[in-house]
Design an enzyme around this catalytic site. Sequence first.
Site, PDB file in Angstrom:
ATOM      1  N   LYS A  80       0.842  -1.203   0.000  1.00 27.77           N
ATOM      2  CA  LYS A  80       0.000   0.000   0.000  1.00 27.77           C
ATOM      3  C   LYS A  80       0.873   1.246   0.000  1.00 27.77           C
ATOM      4  O   LYS A  80       1.899   1.295   0.695  1.00 27.77           O
ATOM      5  CB  LYS A  80      -0.900  -0.022   1.243  1.00 27.77           C
ATOM      6  CG  LYS A  80      -1.976   1.054   1.277  1.00 27.77           C
ATOM      7  CD  LYS A  80      -2.862   0.892   2.517  1.00 27.77           C
ATOM      8  CE  LYS A  80      -3.953   1.945   2.596  1.00 27.77           C
ATOM      9  NZ  LYS A  80      -4.773   1.810   3.826  1.00 27.77           N
ATOM     10  N   SER A 155      -9.785   2.204   2.975  1.00 24.71           N
ATOM     11  CA  SER A 155      -8.961   2.968   2.068  1.00 24.71           C
ATOM     12  C   SER A 155      -8.032   2.105   1.219  1.00 24.71           C
ATOM     13  O   SER A 155      -7.530   2.552   0.198  1.00 24.71           O
ATOM     14  CB  SER A 155      -8.103   3.960   2.869  1.00 24.71           C
ATOM     15  OG  SER A 155      -7.211   3.247   3.732  1.00 24.71           O
ATOM     16  N   SER A 179      -9.715  -0.359   7.035  1.00 23.06           N
ATOM     17  CA  SER A 179      -9.199  -0.277   5.664  1.00 23.06           C
ATOM     18  C   SER A 179      -8.517  -1.528   5.125  1.00 23.06           C
ATOM     19  O   SER A 179      -8.182  -1.578   3.952  1.00 23.06           O
ATOM     20  CB  SER A 179      -8.233   0.897   5.535  1.00 23.06           C
ATOM     21  OG  SER A 179      -8.972   2.082   5.550  1.00 23.06           O
TER      22      SER A 179
HETATM   23  N1  GLN Z   1     -12.886   4.354   6.352  1.00 26.51           N
HETATM   24  C1  GLN Z   1     -12.271   4.754   7.578  1.00 26.51           C
HETATM   25  C2  GLN Z   1     -11.875   6.206   7.490  1.00 26.51           C
HETATM   26  O1  GLN Z   1     -12.212   6.820   6.550  1.00 26.51           O
HETATM   27  C3  GLN Z   1     -11.111   3.876   7.869  1.00 26.51           C
HETATM   28  C4  GLN Z   1      -9.863   4.268   7.180  1.00 26.51           C
HETATM   29  C5  GLN Z   1      -8.709   3.386   7.478  1.00 26.51           C
HETATM   30  O2  GLN Z   1      -8.833   2.329   8.108  1.00 26.51           O
HETATM   31  N2  GLN Z   1      -7.564   3.827   7.066  1.00 26.51           N
HETATM   32  O3  GLN Z   1     -11.251   6.754   8.344  1.00 26.51           O
END
Ligand code: GLN
Length: 507
Positions: A80, A155, A179
Amino acid sequence: MTDWTRSTAAELADALANGETTSVELTQAHLDRTAAVDGAVHAYLHVDAEGALAQAEASDARRAAGSPASRLDGVPIAVKDVLATQGLPTTCGSRILEGWIPPYDATVVDTLRRAGLPILGKTNMDEFAMGSSTEHSAYGPTHNPWDLDRIPGGSGGGSAAAVASYQAPLALGTDTGGSIRQPGAVTGTVGVKPTYGGVSRYGLVALANSLDQVGPVTRTVLDSALLHELVGGHDPRDSTSIDQPLPDLVAAAELGATGDMSGVRIGVVKELSGEGYQPGVLARFEESVELLVKAGAEVVEVSCPTFVHALATYYLILPAEASSNLAKFDAMRYGLRVYPDGVDAPSAEEVMRATRDKGFGDEVKRRIILGTYALSSGYYDAYYGQAQKVRTLISRDFEAAFAKADVLVSPTAPTTAFKLGEKLDDPLAMYLNDLATIPANLAGVPGISVPSGLADEDGLPAGFQVLAPALADDRVYRVGAALEKLLADQWGGPLLAQAPTLDGVAR
Ligand code: GLN
């Protein structure tokens, strides 16, 4: 000829050990797959064909000399784009880091290199890991391999889509609020958020330090265990890293794969199902629980009343930490620098403002504003301080629930993959995707998502989440592997075998 891209990482490791293939052949096969499908999927922001093949050659030389560096030596991996990679671009999906090439490796990346895993490239993500759909990437969204008009989750949608579309057998993701697990659920792959402190965060560009964890993204539970064991463990360069050996995760996955669940108490969390969850997702969840019971598990219903406040708590703590972390992008140290239009000799502050205005997307700005507000003097007690208290109550609910059950279970995400664009203008609807994943981050406990089947409404994958007490990551592997085996017996193979092949998809 064997299509190596269809093999699991464990199978690839065996094939390398038995001399049936070479790392160069495997790595090239995955690069070819990327060339064929990633124009349509857009899982990668950066592909490093040359670097990956050079690492593969070095791996083959080690094998030939009889001294592989690890069990996974030679098995390629995607990373990532939030993890620092020396000599390779690291953008975090943001314009503000365009052109930045880190001078060092994140500890987990360094571990991959030392263990001999060729790094295929950097995967797409929501900007600074803020989002649940990968649509907040400044470089365009990733498409779900099950339906290219749908989101791959976020994400870390790039890592999940790379693995789901056979462009990589393994990937690393990060999970701050879901994410790794939520993209796993909507792409029919496996994702694990380890215990907080279980995997080094050194070199992970922080979104929210107290919530972030690096973890595996794979097609099988065993592959996640192999990768987790490789990258996990103490790192003196991360002050929150736990100085204690990991449990035996591979053994736990192998025990689970026998399909025997006797003696395991499974807690169904009352607050993490029902209202707001798609019927097809709930149906697959309930069938999965029944399967585990047939395999010998005991089911108990547990209630965690404070979980209903988890989302609100998270969206105060996360922006507070993020607003402070993102202050370092000041146009002086990294990546982009924008000079304001029509200003002759702009001050540092003016350059900073112009750079941050152009460099950050809307969601990032929204959270900086929210976080700065929550931390302002006079508001601290009402917002951030209050959220920290609720966070403690959430941890206590977990403790009480784990006194009754060895693991807790729920659907991973409330719905299957939605259409690109569907929730983009509605931040709250976007935040709701992480309803079931966020409590684990707030409490620091480990969680896995494994595919539970296809929802009746749309034929798209749903995920089953297993949570365990901190440091008992082995439990999520045992239960995850058991469910994977029981479901594969029903389906006659892995769920991903039912996904479109994407052959000839290039657009
Ligand atoms: N969707 C969540 C957010 O927007 C989680 C993001 C993540 O785990 N990086 O913060």
